[in-house]
Design a protein around this motif. Structure first.
Motif, PDB file in Angstrom:
ATOM      1  N   GLN A  74      46.651  50.473  73.950  1.00  0.00           N
ATOM      2  CA  GLN A  74      47.297  50.128  72.020  1.00  0.00           C
ATOM      3  C   GLN A  74      49.166  49.525  72.787  1.00  0.00           C
ATOM      4  O   GLN A  74      49.882  50.531  72.982  1.00  0.00           O
ATOM      5  CB  GLN A  74      47.522  50.893  70.911  1.00  0.00           C
ATOM      6  CG  GLN A  74      47.839  50.815  69.847  1.00  0.00           C
ATOM      7  CD  GLN A  74      47.028  51.733  68.999  1.00  0.00           C
ATOM      8  OE1 GLN A  74      45.847  51.234  68.740  1.00  0.00           O
ATOM      9  NE2 GLN A  74      48.711  52.260  67.986  1.00  0.00           N
TER      10      GLN A  74
ATOM     11  N   SER B 283      45.072  42.323  65.793  1.00  0.00           N
ATOM     12  CA  SER B 283      44.798  42.228  64.002  1.00  0.00           C
ATOM     13  C   SER B 283      45.413  43.871  63.135  1.00  0.00           C
ATOM     14  O   SER B 283      45.612  43.509  62.309  1.00  0.00           O
ATOM     15  CB  SER B 283      42.920  42.312  63.784  1.00  0.00           C
ATOM     16  OG  SER B 283      42.291  43.820  64.206  1.00  0.00           O
ATOM     17  N   GLU B 284      45.693  44.663  64.216  1.00  0.00           N
ATOM     18  CA  GLU B 284      46.392  45.190  62.912  1.00  0.00           C
ATOM     19  C   GLU B 284      48.169  44.858  62.673  1.00  0.00           C
ATOM     20  O   GLU B 284      48.763  44.799  63.583  1.00  0.00           O
ATOM     21  CB  GLU B 284      46.691  46.827  63.854  1.00  0.00           C
ATOM     22  CG  GLU B 284      47.118  47.895  63.059  1.00  0.00           C
ATOM     23  CD  GLU B 284      46.708  49.252  63.781  1.00  0.00           C
ATOM     24  OE1 GLU B 284      48.109  50.390  63.817  1.00  0.00           O
ATOM     25  OE2 GLU B 284      45.450  49.268  64.485  1.00  0.00           O
ATOM     26  N   ASN B 285      48.072  45.272  61.307  1.00  0.00           N
ATOM     27  CA  ASN B 285      49.844  45.036  60.488  1.00  0.00           C
ATOM     28  C   ASN B 285      49.653  43.730  60.995  1.00  0.00           C
ATOM     29  O   ASN B 285      50.800  43.187  61.301  1.00  0.00           O
ATOM     30  CB  ASN B 285      51.045  45.668  61.747  1.00  0.00           C
ATOM     31  CG  ASN B 285      50.465  47.059  61.242  1.00  0.00           C
ATOM     32  OD1 ASN B 285      50.038  47.155  60.155  1.00  0.00           O
ATOM     33  ND2 ASN B 285      51.361  48.119  62.117  1.00  0.00           N
TER      34      ASN B 285
ATOM     35  N   ARG C 251      49.864  55.504  60.465  1.00  0.00           N
ATOM     36  CA  ARG C 251      50.707  53.880  60.510  1.00  0.00           C
ATOM     37  C   ARG C 251      51.608  53.620  59.369  1.00  0.00           C
ATOM     38  O   ARG C 251      51.608  54.203  58.397  1.00  0.00           O
ATOM     39  CB  ARG C 251      49.731  52.590  60.789  1.00  0.00           C
ATOM     40  CG  ARG C 251      48.792  52.636  61.999  1.00  0.00           C
ATOM     41  CD  ARG C 251      48.272  51.542  62.337  1.00  0.00           C
ATOM     42  NE  ARG C 251      46.926  51.683  61.073  1.00  0.00           N
ATOM     43  CZ  ARG C 251      46.707  50.451  60.079  1.00  0.00           C
ATOM     44  NH1 ARG C 251      48.342  49.970  59.438  1.00  0.00           N
ATOM     45  NH2 ARG C 251      45.687  50.584  58.776  1.00  0.00           N
TER      46      ARG C 251
ATOM     47  N   LYS D  40      45.128  45.704  70.410  1.00  0.00           N
ATOM     48  CA  LYS D  40      44.257  47.292  71.431  1.00  0.00           C
ATOM     49  C   LYS D  40      43.891  46.619  72.843  1.00  0.00           C
ATOM     50  O   LYS D  40      43.146  45.419  72.656  1.00  0.00           O
ATOM     51  CB  LYS D  40      43.382  48.127  70.548  1.00  0.00           C
ATOM     52  CG  LYS D  40      43.769  48.794  69.664  1.00  0.00           C
ATOM     53  CD  LYS D  40      42.965  49.624  68.612  1.00  0.00           C
ATOM     54  CE  LYS D  40      44.308  50.417  67.469  1.00  0.00           C
ATOM     55  NZ  LYS D  40      43.024  51.294  66.468  1.00  0.00           N
TER      56      LYS D  40
ATOM     57  N   PHE E 294      45.458  43.526  55.022  1.00  0.00           N
ATOM     58  CA  PHE E 294      45.688  44.338  56.143  1.00  0.00           C
ATOM     59  C   PHE E 294      44.552  46.274  56.200  1.00  0.00           C
ATOM     60  O   PHE E 294      44.217  46.444  54.871  1.00  0.00           O
ATOM     61  CB  PHE E 294      46.412  44.595  56.432  1.00  0.00           C
ATOM     62  CG  PHE E 294      47.415  45.383  54.931  1.00  0.00           C
ATOM     63  CD1 PHE E 294      47.342  46.252  54.555  1.00  0.00           C
ATOM     64  CD2 PHE E 294      48.282  44.038  54.286  1.00  0.00           C
ATOM     65  CE1 PHE E 294      48.704  46.385  53.471  1.00  0.00           C
ATOM     66  CE2 PHE E 294      49.212  44.603  53.131  1.00  0.00           C
ATOM     67  CZ  PHE E 294      48.914  45.934  53.327  1.00  0.00           C
ATOM     68  N   ASP E 295      44.016  47.035  57.088  1.00  0.00           N
ATOM     69  CA  ASP E 295      43.763  47.422  57.025  1.00  0.00           C
ATOM     70  C   ASP E 295      44.256  48.890  56.303  1.00  0.00           C
ATOM     71  O   ASP E 295      45.648  49.030  56.893  1.00  0.00           O
ATOM     72  CB  ASP E 295      43.133  47.991  58.114  1.00  0.00           C
ATOM     73  CG  ASP E 295      42.259  49.048  58.581  1.00  0.00           C
ATOM     74  OD1 ASP E 295      41.550  49.796  57.191  1.00  0.00           O
ATOM     75  OD2 ASP E 295      41.869  49.920  58.595  1.00  0.00           O
TER      76      ASP E 295
ATOM     77  N   ASP F  38      42.883  37.801  62.430  1.00  0.00           N
ATOM     78  CA  ASP F  38      42.552  38.512  63.485  1.00  0.00           C
ATOM     79  C   ASP F  38      42.217  37.410  64.635  1.00  0.00           C
ATOM     80  O   ASP F  38      41.760  36.748  64.545  1.00  0.00           O
ATOM     81  CB  ASP F  38      41.308  39.428  63.075  1.00  0.00           C
ATOM     82  CG  ASP F  38      41.080  40.199  62.342  1.00  0.00           C
ATOM     83  OD1 ASP F  38      42.315  40.417  61.830  1.00  0.00           O
ATOM     84  OD2 ASP F  38      39.939  40.330  61.235  1.00  0.00           O
TER      85      ASP F  38
ATOM     86  N   LEU G  35      46.926  54.505  56.317  1.00  0.00           N
ATOM     87  CA  LEU G  35      48.228  53.795  56.451  1.00  0.00           C
ATOM     88  C   LEU G  35      49.060  53.805  55.103  1.00  0.00           C
ATOM     89  O   LEU G  35      49.234  54.260  53.624  1.00  0.00           O
ATOM     90  CB  LEU G  35      48.520  52.525  55.473  1.00  0.00           C
ATOM     91  CG  LEU G  35      49.350  51.527  56.086  1.00  0.00           C
ATOM     92  CD1 LEU G  35      49.652  51.251  56.752  1.00  0.00           C
ATOM     93  CD2 LEU G  35      49.424  50.536  54.818  1.00  0.00           C
TER      94      LEU G  35
END
Length: 737
Positions: A92, A119-121, A499, A166, A549-550, A126, A554
């Protein structure tokens, strides 16, 4: 199957699909790339290969009709198959520390199989890069609409993004498509027809007494096959029954030579001298002729693997591979290939040949035998009697009328072969033997070196295993400690996060939606008409949030995302507008004087945080105006715009003037705008209040029935409102209710 994948695949173009395994094989033959679905079972194919079957097995396709969806890009079925298969997260990275391009070069050079997910942040979409054996393809799903972008464009977009990606390591096991039952029946029918046809040809040969003359070089041209057919006809054997000829067909069939019969259980093979071992009635000779030494060496050099003919019903009698043809014709092809033997026989013969090869002996007496006799199809048990069997093979009485040689004649015939070489004769000179000894010593030294290296590697492996076990134990201890600390935080009422994100970035990716638990109950429309109380509306109304975002794990400024969001002044203002402001205006009798605000509140559908509104500036061009909060209707048109002063310092005149300037531009282009708000957590400077009064024409001499109204034309305008927020509560300062 993941619901997002199902939605994406069902949107692909449909492709013609058959039924059952036959339909799958047809798609495979056409190099199909996409997805196949039978009921609840899904499969993904790439260039005709079935990458995997999910929510079922390939047997679910048997005899069933199914749908086929052609993928818009080959990266998608490979990506979806890997995502459904699941894999291990190998690494990651943060793009600012390890750019995606650097990781791509490393993965491609290492022959990696798996995929990278960015896709994160990442707010724009994506991004994926999927690898198979180091070769990569890229795909991206951009924006809220998940617009598909592939190829170099997708990779370049991903390389320009900032976020966390990732690396997933995935092992794909290709799924074999079984043969349809109908195809298997056809194969069995064809095999039966082939055996019957072979039997019919053998019967025709027996009936005529003579074999037909070969017309092509694909047929064996020796007369040995005809000889064997005549032998089978004379013995009463029927070639159509599919039984192979006995393995001792080349040896005398009588009881006079039982030892010779037992010593030769293998099917007929070429002699070491290269001649064909069969009696030929048409040659008019009662015994085989001895070959010349040169012919013996040539035949031995060109000898090749011969399959075990005693196990194949497609080859009858003593067929000899690579036997020289009469009149100088080319040698016959592999008899298994001519007679239609299966590929398994060929591979079996190849395996036997490989197993028969060995390192040459250092004994000069054995070297020649191994150099000449170690040929495919000649087992070691027959090396000593190959020549004897070659020249002692008699003809049967039913084929040519020749008399069978007596044992005495056979002995004389064996002694008459001057070119035969006994195993005791030296074949390698002393110099060559010495060279072979040196070679063996070198190989033995190399073997010892490799054994030593292997032992060292084993010791190193054991050390690494021991170290890995220690690290695993340490990881387990640390994980246990983390869980213990988390439990303590939970007991203390503090929630941990995995995160983090800045507050501005979090609000910029957040939208609020005005929804109801039950639309038939108390709503803002009914409250506007006086049919629902404030408590009923608050109980039924839901202010839901949606993010780009996820939010799982968070943290924002040390707080979980949802807790942070509900504590922001932006969220508090939006909630005040849709739950309290309507009743404050109605209960104070200002429905008409603030009609632009009162009538717009029930239309609120979505509340955008840190958004913008585009306005035309001429010549078809537009310009964006930024606001902290924008309340929109179902069509996305702005109803309210607001700017917030989150400082403890008072709101200034420039703040109010800037809002008036931007809101006027919006009101000129959008008739839906009902009000513009300036919200402060402290108070307004006198100059700010004066700027608002001057813009709305307020004061003691004002004759307007509408309070704090910015008039744009005779019928068009909007309300300018100044709001103070203190202690979590909001109060309308201008206009004074």
């Amino acid at each position: 199957m993941d619901s997002e994948i199902i939605d994406a695949v069902t949107g692909w173009d449909s492709a013609p699909a058959g039924r059952g395994y036959g339909g799958l094989r047809s798609l495979a033959d056409d190099g199909f790339t996409g997805a196949v679905v039978a009921g609840m079972t899904w499969g993904f194919m790439l260039n005709g290969r079935l990458l995997g079957v999910f929510d079922g097995t390939v047997a679910d396709f048997e005899g069933e009709s199914f749908e086929a969806h052609r993928a818009p890009d080959p990266a998608l079925p490979l990506l979806y198959a890997m995502r459904e298969t699941g894999g291990d997260i190998r690494a990651q990275y943060y793009t600012e520390e390890t750019p995606l391009g650097d990781a791509d070069g490393t993965l491609s050079a290492g022959g990696f199989t798996g995929y990278v997910e960015l896709s994160e942040n990442v707010l724009s979409g994506d991004y994926y890069v999927v690898y198979h054996g180091g070769k990569s393809m890229s795909a991206a799903f951009v924006g809220n609409s998940k617009r598909l972008v592939t190829g170099d464009d997708a990779f370049e977009r991903a390389s320009d993004e900032v976020g966390i990606y990732k690396v997933y390591d995935v092992d794909l096991d290709l799924v074999d498509i079984p043969e349809p039952e109908s195809d298997e029946d056809e194969d069995e029918d064809e095999d039966a027809a082939g055996v019957a046809a072979a039997g019919g040809e053998a019967d025709a040969t027996d009936a005529s007494g003579e074999p037909e003359t070969p017309t092509t070089t694909d047929e064996p041209s020796t007369t040995g096959a005809a000889d064997n057919e005549s032998e089978r006809a004379g013995d009463g054997d029927d070639p159509a029954d599919g039984e192979p000829e006995p393995a001792t067909a080349d040896a005398p069939a009588s009881a006079e030579s039982p030892t010779e019969t037992a010593a030769d259980p293998e099917p007929s093979t070429p002699d070491d001298d290269g001649t064909e071992t069969t009696d030929n009635p048409s040659a008019g000779s009662s015994e085989s002729q001895s070959p010349e030494p040169a012919e013996t060496e040539a035949a031995a050099a060109t000898d090749r693997p011969a399959s075990d003919e005693s196990t194949s019903p497609m080859s009858e009698g003593p067929v000899v591979a690579d036997a020289p043809q009469k009149n100088g014709e080319a040698s016959s092809p592999d008899p298994l290939a001519e007679d239609g033997a299966t590929g398994d026989d060929v591979f079996s013969a190849e395996a036997q040949w490989r197993n028969a090869r060995s390192i040459p002996s250092l004994d000069p007496r054995d070297a020649k035998d191994e150099a000449v006799d170690d040929h495919p199809g000649t087992p070691r048990s027959r090396r000593g009697n190959t020549t004897q069997a070659t020249h002692h093979r008699p003809s049967r009485s039913g084929t040519g009328g020749e008399a069978r040689p007596s044992p005495k004649d056979q002995s004389n015939q064996q002694q008459s072969q001057p070119t035969e070489q006994t195993p005791d004769e030296p074949a390698v000179d002393p110099g060559e033997a010495e060279s072979l000894k040196e070679r063996v010593e070198a190989l033995a030294s190399e073997r010892d070196r490799l054994e030593s290296e292997r032992n060292a590697l084993r010791e190193e492996r054991d050390e690494h295993r021991s170290r890995a076990e220690e690290l695993e134990e340490r990881v387990a201890e640390l994980e246990s400690e983390v869980e213990r600390l988390r439990d303590r935080l939970d007991e203390a009422g503090v929630r941990s996060t995995d995160r983090s994100m800045s507050a501005d970035e979090a609000l910029r990716g957040t939208n609020l939606f005005v929804r109801y638990a039950q639309k038939g109950q108390a709503t803002l429309e009914k409250a506007h008409d006086g049919q629902a109380s404030r408590e009923e509306v608050i109980e039924n109304l839901r202010l839901e949030h949606h993010t780009t975002f996820d939010t799982e794990g968070l943290g924002i400024d040390g707080q979980p995302y949802e807790e942070f969001l509900r504590g922001t002044p932006e969220y508090g203002f939006a909630k005040w507008v849709v739950t309290d402001l309507l009743y404050e205006i109605g209960e104070t009798g200002n429905r008409s004087s603030l009609a632009g605000v009162f009538d717009s509140i029930p239309k609120a559908d979505r509340i955008e945080l840190y958004g913008s509104v585009s306005v035309p500036i001429g010549d078809g061009e537009t310009e964006s105006r930024q606001f902290d909060v924008i309340v929109r209707d179902q069509m996305g048109e702005p109803l309210f715009v607001a700017n917030l002063n989150d400082s403890r310092d008072p709101a200034t005149q420039p703040m109010v003037t800037q809002l008036i300037k931007d809101s006027k531009a919006i009101a000129d282009a959008k008739e839906t705008l009902g009000s513009a708000f300036v919200v402060t957590r402290s108070f307004f400077e006198p100059e700010a209040l004066e700027a608002a009064t001057a813009e709305t024409g307020g004061g003691l001499l004002s004759r307007s029935k509408r309070k704090s109204f910015v008039k744009l034309s005779r019928k068009q305008g909007y309300h300018l409102c100044l709001v103070e927020a203190r202690g979590g509560e909001f109060h309308l300062n201008v206009p004074d209710l």
